[in-house]
Design a protein around this motif. Structure first.
Motif, PDB file in Angstrom:
ATOM      1  N   TYR A 180       0.801  -1.217   0.000  1.00 24.51           N
ATOM      2  CA  TYR A 180       0.000   0.000   0.000  1.00 24.51           C
ATOM      3  C   TYR A 180       0.837   1.271   0.000  1.00 24.51           C
ATOM      4  N   THR A 181       2.044   1.195  -0.562  1.00 21.68           N
ATOM      5  CA  THR A 181       2.798   2.436  -0.732  1.00 21.68           C
ATOM      6  C   THR A 181       2.040   3.292  -1.743  1.00 21.68           C
ATOM      7  N   LEU A 182       2.275   4.567  -1.694  1.00 20.81           N
ATOM      8  CA  LEU A 182       1.559   5.472  -2.589  1.00 20.81           C
ATOM      9  C   LEU A 182       1.780   5.088  -4.054  1.00 20.81           C
ATOM     10  N   THR A 183       3.037   4.742  -4.383  1.00 20.77           N
ATOM     11  CA  THR A 183       3.337   4.378  -5.767  1.00 20.77           C
ATOM     12  C   THR A 183       2.508   3.176  -6.205  1.00 20.77           C
TER      13      THR A 183
ATOM     14  N   ILE B 138      -0.340   2.130  -4.990  1.00 19.42           N
ATOM     15  CA  ILE B 138      -1.759   2.472  -5.109  1.00 19.42           C
ATOM     16  C   ILE B 138      -2.002   3.219  -6.413  1.00 19.42           C
ATOM     17  N   VAL B 139      -1.128   4.170  -6.714  1.00 17.99           N
ATOM     18  CA  VAL B 139      -1.276   4.917  -7.964  1.00 17.99           C
ATOM     19  C   VAL B 139      -1.214   3.959  -9.153  1.00 17.99           C
ATOM     20  N   ASP B 140      -0.253   3.022  -9.126  1.00 13.62           N
ATOM     21  CA  ASP B 140      -0.130   2.044 -10.206  1.00 13.62           C
ATOM     22  C   ASP B 140      -1.417   1.256 -10.397  1.00 13.62           C
ATOM     23  N   GLN B 141      -1.969   0.793  -9.271  1.00 11.82           N
ATOM     24  CA  GLN B 141      -3.167  -0.035  -9.350  1.00 11.82           C
ATOM     25  C   GLN B 141      -4.371   0.750  -9.852  1.00 11.82           C
ATOM     26  N   VAL B 142      -4.508   1.968  -9.347  1.00  7.38           N
ATOM     27  CA  VAL B 142      -5.619   2.802  -9.792  1.00  7.38           C
ATOM     28  C   VAL B 142      -5.476   3.093 -11.287  1.00  7.38           C
ATOM     29  N   GLU B 143      -4.243   3.398 -11.687  1.00  6.87           N
ATOM     30  CA  GLU B 143      -4.021   3.701 -13.104  1.00  6.87           C
ATOM     31  C   GLU B 143      -4.333   2.503 -13.995  1.00  6.87           C
ATOM     32  N   ARG B 144      -3.994   1.317 -13.498  1.00  8.29           N
ATOM     33  CA  ARG B 144      -4.251   0.111 -14.286  1.00  8.29           C
ATOM     34  C   ARG B 144      -5.749  -0.102 -14.477  1.00  8.29           C
ATOM     35  N   VAL B 145      -6.477   0.047 -13.392  1.00 10.32           N
ATOM     36  CA  VAL B 145      -7.934  -0.125 -13.466  1.00 10.32           C
ATOM     37  C   VAL B 145      -8.545   0.936 -14.393  1.00 10.32           C
ATOM     38  N   TYR B 146      -8.068   2.161 -14.241  1.00 11.84           N
ATOM     39  CA  TYR B 146      -8.565   3.249 -15.095  1.00 11.84           C
ATOM     40  C   TYR B 146      -8.327   2.927 -16.575  1.00 11.84           C
ATOM     41  N   GLN B 147      -7.120   2.443 -16.878  1.00 14.53           N
ATOM     42  CA  GLN B 147      -6.777   2.141 -18.278  1.00 14.53           C
ATOM     43  C   GLN B 147      -7.620   0.983 -18.811  1.00 14.53           C
ATOM     44  N   ASP B 148      -7.842  -0.033 -17.957  1.00 18.58           N
ATOM     45  CA  ASP B 148      -8.699  -1.164 -18.348  1.00 18.58           C
ATOM     46  C   ASP B 148     -10.076  -0.661 -18.775  1.00 18.58           C
ATOM     47  N   ILE B 149     -10.652   0.171 -17.927  1.00 18.48           N
ATOM     48  CA  ILE B 149     -12.018   0.643 -18.163  1.00 18.48           C
ATOM     49  C   ILE B 149     -12.070   1.581 -19.363  1.00 18.48           C
ATOM     50  N   TYR B 150     -11.118   2.494 -19.401  1.00 21.27           N
ATOM     51  CA  TYR B 150     -11.076   3.497 -20.474  1.00 21.27           C
ATOM     52  C   TYR B 150     -11.015   2.823 -21.851  1.00 21.27           C
ATOM     53  N   VAL B 151     -10.051   1.896 -21.979  1.00 18.67           N
ATOM     54  CA  VAL B 151      -9.847   1.261 -23.284  1.00 18.67           C
ATOM     55  C   VAL B 151     -11.030   0.357 -23.627  1.00 18.67           C
ATOM     56  N   GLU B 152     -11.543  -0.355 -22.621  1.00 19.37           N
ATOM     57  CA  GLU B 152     -12.672  -1.268 -22.846  1.00 19.37           C
ATOM     58  C   GLU B 152     -13.907  -0.495 -23.289  1.00 19.37           C
ATOM     59  N   LYS B 153     -14.150   0.598 -22.619  1.00 23.97           N
ATOM     60  CA  LYS B 153     -15.354   1.376 -22.875  1.00 23.97           C
ATOM     61  C   LYS B 153     -15.303   2.048 -24.250  1.00 23.97           C
ATOM     62  N   LEU B 154     -14.169   2.672 -24.548  1.00 30.81           N
ATOM     63  CA  LEU B 154     -14.062   3.377 -25.825  1.00 30.81           C
ATOM     64  C   LEU B 154     -13.701   2.429 -26.966  1.00 30.81           C
ATOM     65  N   ARG B 155     -13.302   1.186 -26.620  1.00 27.73           N
ATOM     66  CA  ARG B 155     -12.830   0.225 -27.622  1.00 27.73           C
ATOM     67  C   ARG B 155     -11.808   0.901 -28.517  1.00 27.73           C
ATOM     68  N   ARG B 156     -10.895   1.581 -27.881  1.00 29.13           N
ATOM     69  CA  ARG B 156      -9.941   2.377 -28.634  1.00 29.13           C
ATOM     70  C   ARG B 156      -8.590   2.282 -27.953  1.00 29.13           C
ATOM     71  N   GLU B 157      -7.566   1.954 -28.702  1.00 33.09           N
ATOM     72  CA  GLU B 157      -6.228   1.828 -28.141  1.00 33.09           C
ATOM     73  C   GLU B 157      -5.254   2.597 -29.025  1.00 33.09           C
ATOM     74  N   MET B 158      -4.197   3.091 -28.425  1.00 28.66           N
ATOM     75  CA  MET B 158      -3.163   3.757 -29.217  1.00 28.66           C
ATOM     76  C   MET B 158      -2.577   2.757 -30.209  1.00 28.66           C
ATOM     77  N   PRO B 159      -2.627   3.063 -31.506  1.00 29.27           N
ATOM     78  CA  PRO B 159      -2.047   2.126 -32.466  1.00 29.27           C
ATOM     79  C   PRO B 159      -0.510   2.125 -32.414  1.00 29.27           C
ATOM     80  N   VAL B 160       0.063   0.934 -32.477  1.00 30.95           N
ATOM     81  CA  VAL B 160       1.515   0.778 -32.620  1.00 30.95           C
ATOM     82  C   VAL B 160       1.709   0.125 -33.979  1.00 30.95           C
ATOM     83  N   ILE B 161       2.169   0.916 -34.948  1.00 27.50           N
ATOM     84  CA  ILE B 161       2.256   0.369 -36.296  1.00 27.50           C
ATOM     85  C   ILE B 161       3.686  -0.061 -36.625  1.00 27.50           C
ATOM     86  N   MET B 162       3.798  -1.017 -37.556  1.00 32.54           N
ATOM     87  CA  MET B 162       5.094  -1.646 -37.832  1.00 32.54           C
ATOM     88  C   MET B 162       5.448  -1.596 -39.314  1.00 32.54           C
TER      89      MET B 162
END
Ligand SMILES: [Zn+2]
Length: 272
Positions: free
Chosen positions: A6-9, A11-35
């Motif tokens: 439960y260090t601040l870092t 907690i921030v990591d975990q919150v950010e991960r959950v936020y990213q999961d929801i954000y990407v899932e909801k918008l069905r949109r991800e940053m493209p990495v092209i090759m």
């Protein structure tokens, strides 16, 4: 244990991960990495394996990306592990990656990057002077020159290109012993870092081929990110050592690229 978890870092990591999961899932949109791989400026330079693109088409690709409001990120931009940066509100980010380290990357690609103010990550093989892994097969691929140390340094010093690792001899890593994999990844990293004079943060598995050992090695040898090709989760942040990329082929025109980078391309493709 509780204090460690439960260090601040953390907690921030975990919150950010959950936020990213929801954000990407909801918008069905991800940053493209092209090759990309190779760039050519006349039809005689066409080859069989490494996908090439005519430099005029690459110019059109970047013009479209610019018009659509894209800005580029490299892995160095996310080197602190904060993958959430790619979802910055009001921004539209893309990553441009280029495999193998052909001389045309310096001669043809770099001027076009400069023209549009875009950045790219180039993954460079250091144990070969040409694409031996494709040439010495039955299909008889032509020899394509890989950048030498001076050319790699020039590309890196341009400020438009992040250099990343791509092994010494471009093997299928999953077919090698752990010791051999380590040699391929570690020696290539050391050689490139000596050339460019700074540590590298990202690595590309040749052919996208890898196993658990390859992923662990990439991490333990000091990389923060490793890119695959058509494997890995659809959400960029969920596995920093198996990042999925979108391949650009010789036939990918401006409309084709637009479809690929709109954001939900992989989500729709995977549903089929
Ligand atoms: Zn490659």
């Amino acid at each position: 244990m509780i204090r460690d978890n439960y260090t601040l870092t953390n907690i921030v990591d975990q919150v950010e991960r959950v936020y990213q999961d929801i954000y990407v899932e909801k918008l069905r949109r991800e940053m493209p990495v092209i090759m990309y791989h190779r760039f050519i400026d006349n039809d005689e330079d066409k080859n069989v394996f490494a996908p090439y693109i005519h430099i005029d088409m690459f110019d059109k690709h970047l013009a479209m990306l610019k018009k659509q409001g894209f800005e580029t990120l490299t892995f160095e931009d996310l080197a602190d592990g904060r993958t959430i940066r790619r979802l910055e509100p009001g921004k539209r980010y893309i990553m441009i990656t280029v495999d193998d380290g052909y001389v045309d990357n310096l001669e043809l690609m770099l001027p076009v990057l400069k023209k549009y103010g875009f950045k790219a990550t180039v993954y460079v093989v250091t144990g070969e002077t040409f694409n031996r892994w494709d040439v010495e097969t039955e299909q008889k691929e032509r020899e394509l020159d890989i950048m030498n140390a001076e050319q790699i340094r020039e590309l890196s010093d341009s400020g438009y290109v992040e250099i990343g690792g791509h092994t010494l001899t471009h093997p299928r890593l999953s077919t090698l012993s752990c010791e051999q994999q380590k040699h391929e990844i570690a020696t290539n990293k050391k050689e490139l870092e000596t050339i460019i004079g700074k540590p590298m943060v990202s690595f590309a598995y040749p052919y996208g081929d890898h196993n658990e050992e390859s992923k662990q090695l990439a991490e333990s040898l000091g990389y923060a990110y490793a890119v695959a090709t058509d494997s890995g989760p659809l959400k960029f942040h969920q596995d920093r050592f198996q990042i999925r990329r979108i391949a650009v082929f010789p036939k990918t025109d401006v409309f084709g690229l637009w479809r690929k980078v709109r954001g939900n391309y992989l989500f729709r493709k995977m549903k089929k």
